[in-house]
Enzyme design. Sequence first.
Site, mmCIF file in Angstrom:
data_model
loop_
_atom_site.group_PDB
_atom_site.id
_atom_site.type_symbol
_atom_site.label_atom_id
_atom_site.label_comp_id
_atom_site.label_asym_id
_atom_site.label_seq_id
_atom_site.Cartn_x
_atom_site.Cartn_y
_atom_site.Cartn_z
ATOM 1 N N ARG A 42 0.848 -1.193 0.000
ATOM 2 C CA ARG A 42 0.000 0.000 0.000
ATOM 3 C C ARG A 42 0.884 1.243 0.000
ATOM 4 N NH1 ARG A 42 -4.499 0.619 4.573
ATOM 5 N NH2 ARG A 42 -2.692 1.032 5.897
ATOM 6 N N SER A 111 -12.836 -4.002 -0.207
ATOM 7 C CA SER A 111 -13.195 -3.573 1.147
ATOM 8 C C SER A 111 -14.701 -3.351 1.225
ATOM 9 C CB SER A 111 -12.477 -2.268 1.511
ATOM 10 O OG SER A 111 -11.084 -2.449 1.560
ATOM 11 N N LYS A 140 -5.841 4.177 9.745
ATOM 12 C CA LYS A 140 -6.800 4.731 8.784
ATOM 13 C C LYS A 140 -7.858 5.494 9.576
ATOM 14 C CE LYS A 140 -8.889 3.458 4.390
ATOM 15 N NZ LYS A 140 -9.239 2.369 3.464
#
Length: 214
Positions: A42, A111, A140
Site C-alpha cells: 500500500r 473492502s 486509517k
Amino acid sequence: MKCDKETMLLYAVTDRTWTKEKTLFQQVEEALEGGVTCVQLREKELAKETFLLEAIEMKVICEKYHVPLIINDNVEIALRCDADGIHVGQKDMSAEDVRAKIGDEKILGVSVQTVEQAILAEKNGADYLGVGAVFSTSTKLDANAVSYGTLKDICKSVKIPVVAIGGIHEGNILELKGSGVDGVALVSAIFGSKHIKEQCRQLKKLSQEMVSYK
C-alpha cells in the site's frame, strides 16, 4: 494464483511510516520469514515509477516465499509488475470494472462494511473481502467501525474468504472468534514491532486459534 481461506490467515499490509531503521523490504522479508500468508503493498504517496520499481522488487520477495503480492488501489501498477492481485475500496474503481481490466486469473479483493456491499462485491468478481475497521485504528483515521454482529452477518452472506482489518493486534485477535472470518489483515501490529519475524509467528498462532472457533 487464486486465493483460498488459508491465504487470508495472516495478511500483512505495508506502511512505510513504520520503517525507521529498517527498509520496507527488510520488514516484509522478516514478516514472510515469520509466516505471513499474503502481502499487500500500500503506497499512497510514491511517484508512479518509484512505486512500480518497489512493486517489482516486492514481487520477487513474495515469490521467494510463495506468498501472493496484492497491490492496493493501483490497477496499472498491479498489471505492470504482474502482481498476484489488486485490492480496492468502496471509493475506488468498482469491482466489476477492475475484474474486466485484470482478467480472471488475478486475485481481486474488495473492502466492504455492510452485507449489501459484500454480496455485490462477490457478484461482481471479488475473490475475497476485507471487512473493517473491526476495532479503532490509528492507521486509517477515516475508517468507520464495523460491529462484531455485522462482521458475522457478512461472513454468513458470502462464500468467498473474509479477512478482518482495523486495529487488530495480539491482544484482541481472539475477540473475533466465532465471527466466521478466515484471517486478519494487520499493519502496525506487524510493522510497528521491533522483532517482526517473532511477532508474526505469534500472530499466526493466534490467528489459527481464532479461525478454529468458527
